[in-house]
Design a protein around this motif. Sequence first.
Motif: not given
Length: 265
Positions: A195-200, A202, A204-205
Amino acid sequence: MAEPQEAVDALMQFGLTEYEARCFVALTQLPHGTAKEIGQVADIPRSRVYETMDRLYDKGLVALHNAEPKEYQAISIDRALDKLRAEYDSYFETAEEALRDLEPTYKKAEQGVWAINTHDQVTSRVVDLLEDADGEIVLVVLDEDLLDETTLDALQAADERGVSLYVGTDSETVHDPLGDVGLADAVFTTDLVEWFTAMEGSPRIGRLLMVDRGPILASALHEEELPGVPNETAAWTDGVDHGFATFAERVLTYELQREVDVELQ
């Protein structure tokens, strides 16, 4: 060939004053010398040479011949460097002892969440926390640029001293360097990581770190200001004594318990 000023600058880094460094460098170029001769080579007033040479004599860096006029001779370069190195090391030891005596008081007095504003500072704090770990490290890394050689070295060192490692990622570019240093078994992935990786967008984690179920660090990646240099900021805390840290600790611990069967504490 090195210039005298290079030697003067280096000796000043070891704690000599400018006149002490200039007089010592001048004397190393002479078999021996009077105050007048040393002053001419060092290009300082003769009236200042005497007091400067007295200080060098007290430091054990020159020998004195009580003739008229007085003559001075530099000790060997090897002996001089050994003396300066020993004195420099003693400063480090004194500073370390004093700082370590102060550190517990400082940490007790300064509870809270602290902000870090540059990538280098974030990496430095991450490495400090990894080096302090003695039981468990949970590190979620979502960008390959955040797993540099310094961080890898600190993870390897922790593994070698028996610390349990859990590195969360679903990126092959993060997984591969870990495998290259023998830490492939430490990698895990969870729905949270995905879920974190899929965030788009800025910010971002960037990475999350939990050490010994206590100190917590969370970083964010912003749009790059310089090409190839991560624009990273972070917040960190020494313990789980407030909302930010408690939330992060519970989330990471739950994910570990659910995905890699780590006992909940």
